[in-house]
Motif scaffolding. Structure first.
Motif, short mmCIF file in Angstrom:
data_model
loop_
_atom_site.label_atom_id
_atom_site.label_comp_id
_atom_site.label_asym_id
_atom_site.label_seq_id
_atom_site.Cartn_x
_atom_site.Cartn_y
_atom_site.Cartn_z
N VAL A 190 -70.28 74.79 12.02
CA VAL A 190 -70.06 74.52 13.35
C VAL A 190 -71.36 75.13 13.92
N ASP A 191 -71.84 76.28 13.39
CA ASP A 191 -73.16 76.93 14.14
C ASP A 191 -74.28 76.11 13.79
N LEU A 192 -74.37 75.31 12.79
CA LEU A 192 -75.51 74.50 12.50
C LEU A 192 -75.39 73.00 13.13
N GLY A 193 -74.23 72.77 13.98
CA GLY A 193 -74.11 71.42 14.55
C GLY A 193 -73.54 70.50 13.68
N LEU A 194 -73.23 70.70 12.53
CA LEU A 194 -72.64 69.75 11.76
C LEU A 194 -71.19 69.26 12.05
N ILE A 195 -70.50 70.13 12.65
CA ILE A 195 -69.00 69.84 12.82
C ILE A 195 -68.90 70.58 14.45
N LYS A 196 -68.35 69.88 15.24
CA LYS A 196 -67.88 70.30 16.57
C LYS A 196 -66.68 70.90 16.76
N HIS A 197 -65.80 70.38 16.17
CA HIS A 197 -64.34 71.23 16.06
C HIS A 197 -63.71 71.35 14.85
N LEU A 198 -63.13 72.46 14.62
CA LEU A 198 -62.33 72.55 13.43
C LEU A 198 -60.90 72.66 13.47
N GLY A 199 -60.25 71.95 12.48
CA GLY A 199 -58.69 71.81 12.37
C GLY A 199 -58.14 72.28 11.28
N VAL A 200 -56.71 72.48 11.13
CA VAL A 200 -55.95 72.56 9.81
C VAL A 200 -55.05 71.66 9.71
N SER A 201 -54.88 71.27 8.37
CA SER A 201 -53.71 70.36 8.15
C SER A 201 -52.86 71.02 7.05
N ASN A 202 -51.61 70.45 7.21
CA ASN A 202 -50.41 70.76 6.16
C ASN A 202 -50.38 72.51 5.98
N MET A 203 -50.38 73.18 7.22
CA MET A 203 -50.40 74.59 7.27
C MET A 203 -49.19 75.16 7.94
N CYS A 204 -48.48 75.84 7.33
CA CYS A 204 -47.27 76.55 7.76
C CYS A 204 -47.61 77.66 8.79
N GLU B 118 -69.95 78.37 -1.36
CA GLU B 118 -71.03 77.55 -1.89
C GLU B 118 -70.96 76.00 -2.20
N HIS B 119 -69.52 75.58 -1.91
CA HIS B 119 -69.11 74.23 -2.19
C HIS B 119 -69.03 73.49 -0.81
N VAL B 120 -68.47 74.44 0.38
CA VAL B 120 -68.19 73.84 1.56
C VAL B 120 -69.18 72.84 2.18
N LYS B 121 -70.39 73.39 2.44
CA LYS B 121 -71.46 72.52 3.15
C LYS B 121 -71.71 71.43 2.04
N GLU B 122 -71.63 71.39 0.80
CA GLU B 122 -71.78 70.24 -0.11
C GLU B 122 -70.74 69.22 0.11
N ALA B 123 -69.73 69.42 0.57
CA ALA B 123 -68.42 68.52 0.76
C ALA B 123 -68.88 67.87 2.02
N VAL B 124 -69.22 68.80 2.92
CA VAL B 124 -69.21 68.34 4.37
C VAL B 124 -70.58 67.27 4.56
N LEU B 125 -71.68 67.84 3.81
CA LEU B 125 -72.80 66.98 3.91
C LEU B 125 -72.60 65.56 3.10
N ARG B 126 -71.92 65.49 2.18
CA ARG B 126 -71.41 64.32 1.44
C ARG B 126 -70.66 63.46 2.36
N SER B 127 -69.60 63.74 3.03
CA SER B 127 -68.80 63.26 3.65
C SER B 127 -69.66 62.83 4.77
N LEU B 128 -70.58 63.47 5.67
CA LEU B 128 -71.54 62.98 6.63
C LEU B 128 -72.53 61.69 6.17
N HIS B 129 -72.92 62.10 5.03
CA HIS B 129 -73.65 60.77 4.54
C HIS B 129 -72.91 59.54 4.25
N ASP B 130 -71.62 59.67 3.54
CA ASP B 130 -70.86 58.42 3.51
C ASP B 130 -70.59 57.78 4.89
N TRP B 131 -70.36 58.73 5.95
CA TRP B 131 -70.10 57.94 6.97
C TRP B 131 -71.39 57.67 7.95
#
Length: 322
Positions: free
Chosen positions: A157-171, A89-102
């Motif tokens: 990604v399905d909604l077009g808000l992200i084109k590619h996904l990645g992972v960071s600091n993942m073993c 329930e918070h993932v989209k909130e975070a993405v939209l906030r970052s998109l708005h800031d950018w």
């Protein structure tokens, strides 16, 4: 003007091998760095919610677009999901906030910053939230399955808000689990890579699964010395290491260029932060250097398995690399 070589992601997209990092660029400095970076040939800007500068970075991007330096579709705009936004329930909130800031309508690449879920902190209370739930010293975990987070990102990604996904600091073990259920596979793994932390096995496994690899903190202890981190303060700076300086002299290059070329010649992408126009140009120009196999092996031989960005050093219970 030098430009970055590219690597190809699993869908065939051309991904700049040398991008520009924005960690610790604050305020107007962040805006100027992004603008000047784009003006001088960079086409990937690596950001994150946690850096606290996405609005300023976006201002630099907008200025470059207005001045006809770049078009939006020529630039890879990259951000990352912070630990407190892992619940679906918070993932989209975070993405939209970052998109708005950018000031953009989509991210070209969006990482999960750490495979660590922390208690949610409302952006109305504090943004970026940081590590501490109380804003001071208390780290509080939230038991969110990584699959829940990933599926919420796939929906964006399905909604077009992200084109590619990645992972960071993942073993590799966590990445192996993710690959077993991901409907949309990650395109990039971003991990700490420098001559003191070569990470050959992690790189090999990621590539076997079709991921490209981006190394951050390419200059080893340098960025962490600025934070007075004991491990970094006690480590030999790479730029003064006799092997690196000798190779720099032999190739008529800077120590920074030698370290970057060691990474890119391994096929690894890099995102060095540049504080000056000269550094920006030098970092891009590093791709022209050709190190011999013996020189590459000698630099790799500096490996100590020394990781500077390890949450377990500072935050109790955050043992993602243990």
């Amino acid at each position: 003007m030098p430009s970055s070589p590219v690597v190809w992601l699993r869908d065939g997209a051309e991904f700049p091998q040398i991008g520009m990092g924005t960690w610790k660029h604050n305020g107007e400095k962040a805006s100027e760095a992004v603008y000047n970076g784009l003006k001088n040939g960079y086409r990937l800007i690596d950001g994150a919610c946690d850096y606290g500068n996405e609005k300023e970075c976006g201002e630099g991007l907008r200025r470059a677009i207005v001045h006809d330096i770049v078009t939006r579709d020529e630039v890879w705009v990259v951000s990352k999901l912070w630990n407190t936004f892992h619940r679906k329930e918070h993932v989209k909130e975070a993405v939209l906030r970052s998109l708005h800031d950018w000031g953009v309508s989509y991210f070209d690449l969006y990482y999960v910053h750490f495979p660590i879920s922390l208690q949610y902190v409302s952006p109305d209370e504090r943004y970026p939230p940081g590590w501490f739930v109380d804003g001071k010293s208390k780290v509080e975990h939230d038991p969110v399955p990584f699959r829940e987070t990933w599926e919420a990102l796939e929906a964006l990604v399905d909604l077009g808000l992200i084109k590619h996904l990645g992972v960071s600091n993942m073993c590799s073990a966590l990445l192996m689990d993710l690959m077993s259920y991901a409907r949309i596979k990650p395109s990039v793994l971003q991990i700490e890579i420098h001559p003191y932390n070569v990470q050959e096995r992690a790189v090999q496994y990621a590539r076997s699964q079709g991921l490209e690899v981006t190394g951050y903190s390419s200059f080893g202890p340098l960025g962490f010395r600025e934070l007075n981190m004991p491990k970094a303060l006690h480590a030999q700076p790479l730029f003064t290491h006799p092997m690196i300086t000798t190779l720099a002299e032999a190739h008529d290059a800077t120590p920074a260029q030698i370290v970057l070329r060691w990474a890119t010649q391994r096929g690894i992408c890099v995102i060095p932060k540049s504080d000056t126009l000269q550094q920006m140009g030098e970092n891009l120009a590093s791709a022209k250097i050709k190190l011999t196999e013996e020189e590459m092996n000698a630099i790799s031989g500096l490996n100590l398995g020394l990781r500077f960005n390890d949450p377990a050093d500072d935050f109790e219970g955050c043992h993602i690399f243990s």
